[in-house]
Design an enzyme around this catalytic site. Structure first.
Site, PDB file in Angstrom:
ATOM      1  N   ASP A  53       0.954  -1.040  -0.287  1.00  0.00           N
ATOM      2  CA  ASP A  53      -0.328   0.399   0.154  1.00  0.00           C
ATOM      3  C   ASP A  53       0.768   1.081   0.053  1.00  0.00           C
ATOM      4  O   ASP A  53       1.880   1.384   0.609  1.00  0.00           O
ATOM      5  CB  ASP A  53      -0.884  -0.524   1.272  1.00  0.00           C
ATOM      6  CG  ASP A  53      -2.015   0.753   1.012  1.00  0.00           C
ATOM      7  OD1 ASP A  53      -2.716   2.154   0.221  1.00  0.00           O
ATOM      8  OD2 ASP A  53      -3.225   0.027   0.990  1.00  0.00           O
ATOM      9  N   GLY A  58      -4.957   4.420   2.318  1.00  0.00           N
ATOM     10  CA  GLY A  58      -5.068   3.442   3.420  1.00  0.00           C
ATOM     11  C   GLY A  58      -4.821   4.124   4.553  1.00  0.00           C
ATOM     12  O   GLY A  58      -3.428   5.256   4.788  1.00  0.00           O
ATOM     13  N   LEU A  94      -6.567  -4.715  -4.754  1.00  0.00           N
ATOM     14  CA  LEU A  94      -7.658  -3.760  -4.203  1.00  0.00           C
ATOM     15  C   LEU A  94      -6.565  -1.968  -3.915  1.00  0.00           C
ATOM     16  O   LEU A  94      -7.775  -1.626  -3.620  1.00  0.00           O
ATOM     17  CB  LEU A  94      -8.146  -4.378  -2.793  1.00  0.00           C
ATOM     18  CG  LEU A  94      -9.289  -4.691  -2.603  1.00  0.00           C
ATOM     19  CD1 LEU A  94      -8.323  -6.628  -2.292  1.00  0.00           C
ATOM     20  CD2 LEU A  94      -9.714  -5.180  -1.274  1.00  0.00           C
ATOM     21  N   ARG A 127       4.004 -14.463 -13.270  1.00  0.00           N
ATOM     22  CA  ARG A 127       5.395 -15.071 -12.843  1.00  0.00           C
ATOM     23  C   ARG A 127       5.385 -15.860 -11.947  1.00  0.00           C
ATOM     24  O   ARG A 127       5.784 -17.270 -12.118  1.00  0.00           O
ATOM     25  CB  ARG A 127       6.251 -14.591 -12.449  1.00  0.00           C
ATOM     26  CG  ARG A 127       7.495 -13.097 -13.796  1.00  0.00           C
ATOM     27  CD  ARG A 127       7.717 -12.471 -13.086  1.00  0.00           C
ATOM     28  NE  ARG A 127       7.696 -11.657 -12.029  1.00  0.00           N
ATOM     29  CZ  ARG A 127       6.839 -10.597 -12.141  1.00  0.00           C
ATOM     30  NH1 ARG A 127       6.538  -9.709 -13.259  1.00  0.00           N
ATOM     31  NH2 ARG A 127       6.856  -9.869 -10.858  1.00  0.00           N
ATOM     32  N   TYR A 166     -12.043   6.919 -12.759  1.00  0.00           N
ATOM     33  CA  TYR A 166     -12.509   6.095 -11.418  1.00  0.00           C
ATOM     34  C   TYR A 166     -13.139   5.022 -12.867  1.00  0.00           C
ATOM     35  O   TYR A 166     -12.800   3.921 -12.757  1.00  0.00           O
ATOM     36  CB  TYR A 166     -13.396   6.054 -10.883  1.00  0.00           C
ATOM     37  CG  TYR A 166     -12.721   5.087  -9.277  1.00  0.00           C
ATOM     38  CD1 TYR A 166     -12.306   4.343  -9.098  1.00  0.00           C
ATOM     39  CD2 TYR A 166     -14.379   4.657  -9.317  1.00  0.00           C
ATOM     40  CE1 TYR A 166     -12.871   3.135  -7.608  1.00  0.00           C
ATOM     41  CE2 TYR A 166     -14.444   3.402  -9.472  1.00  0.00           C
ATOM     42  CZ  TYR A 166     -13.807   2.707  -7.926  1.00  0.00           C
ATOM     43  OH  TYR A 166     -13.917   1.547  -6.875  1.00  0.00           O
TER      44      TYR A 166
END
Length: 345
Positions: A53, A58, A94, A127, A166
């Site tokens: 993050d 956050g 997220l 990967r 968005y």
């Protein structure tokens, strides 16, 4: 090269998937409202969790209770190349601001988070042969002409309006995800998340539930945008997290997006009245103009989630509002909530 796994899972009120083995799970955006709830649920199942993050929206305090040998936090912006070689079994993406005042503050960065950030995380999943879950949004439906919204509805979205960074960013992220899936590079699942609420929402994120609760607790007039008849369908955080984990765990790839939300449609005026009653506030309700491109109705058709995952919400509105109000009462905002409504995640 899809890894379908043999994950066993169960559905109950507080649990979600029951793991067959400990997994290494990366949660991008894990310090946010939903991300921190997801990290906690994964740890409770015994997994090793890495939270990635940039702390733009956050909050590290959301992670304080998660400290332990199976949890680590990496501060990093997913728009940039990932900071170190990571070995993971599952990736939850997220990472993106989820309310208008947040994602409109830097719309270019919001779009790049959805496109570059998703690409970086998809490449990691490819990967590692990891399963990937994209947190998309009901905003891909725009101001919908279909009601309730099914996954096959293509939406009514403005590509040039103030919400486009968005809405269109999430649509582009979905395109990347399904291209990876079609090319066989990763086992990708996409959740379209409808309005969600619960403890650890930010008071300044502009979402309607947090705005109304903070105003009621402060004794201020409750602000409703429009005439209050516009509707949303509010899903409690634990229900939503249970749905995300079920979607990640289900053995066969759904091969398409899955709506996750509560189909119990409520008008904004009804929500405001419930907040006033539960807070015992003497605040009054005031009305302001509806913002540009704000949807009039929003309600999910969750038939796919019920059929594929055996999932449906179990927490009623009043049952979820009580702990949410208690959380805000214990964590009063340091600044006033912005006067901008949200129909985002």
């Amino acid at each position: 090269m899809h890894r379908q796994g043999a994950a066993r899972w169960r559905q109950d009120e507080g649990g979600g998937p029951a793991p067959a083995r400990r997994k290494r799970v990366l949660v991008a955006g894990g310090a946010g409202f939903l991300g921190s709830h997801l990290c906690a649920a994964l740890l409770a199942q015994g997994h090793e969790v890495t939270c990635l993050d940039n702390l733009l929206t956050g909050v590290e305090a959301n992670l304080a209770h998660l400290e332990g040998p199976r949890f680590r936090f990496i501060r990093h912006d997913v728009c940039q190349a990932l900071p170190e070689p990571l070995l993971v079994d599952e990736v939850y993406n997220l990472a993106c601001p989820a309310s208008p005042p947040q994602y409109q503050a830097d719309p270019v960065h919001t779009m790049l988070t959805n496109v570059l950030g998703t690409q970086h995380l998809l490449a990691l999943a490819a990967r590692c042969g990891a399963r990937f879950l994209q947190a998309s949004t009901s905003e891909v439906y725009g101001d919908p002409e279909q009601h309730p919204q099914r996954e096959d509805y293509r939406g009514h979205v403005s590509s040039t309006g103030p919400r486009a960074c968005y809405d269109e960013g999430k649509r582009a992220a979905e395109s990347l995800c399904f291209d990876y899936l079609r090319l066989g590079r990763a086992d990708v699942r996409v959740a379209r998340i409808f309005n969600t609420y619960g403890p650890r929402m930010r008071a300044d994120d502009g979402r309607i539930v947090s705005n109304l609760i903070c105003q009621a607790l402060a004794g201020e007039d409750l602000t409703i945008y429009g005439d209050g008849t516009q509707t949303r369908s509010f899903c409690y955080a634990t229900d939503l997290i249970r749905g995300l984990m079920a979607l990640m765990a289900v053995r066969s790839n759904p091969d398409g997006p899955v709506n996750l939300g509560n189909p119990n449609e409520q008008s904004i005026s009804q929500i405001a009245e419930r907040v006033l009653a539960l807070t015992e506030s003497r605040s009054r309700i005031g009305f302001r103009p509806l913002p540009v491109d704000d949807p009039r109705r929003r309600c999910p058709d969750i038939g796919r989630a019920q059929d594929l995952l055996g999932w449906h919400p179990v927490v009623g509105l009043e049952q979820g509002l009580r702990p949410t109000i208690e959380w805000f009462a214990a964590h009063p905002p340091q600044v006033a909530a912005p006067q901008v409504p949200s129909s985002a995640i």
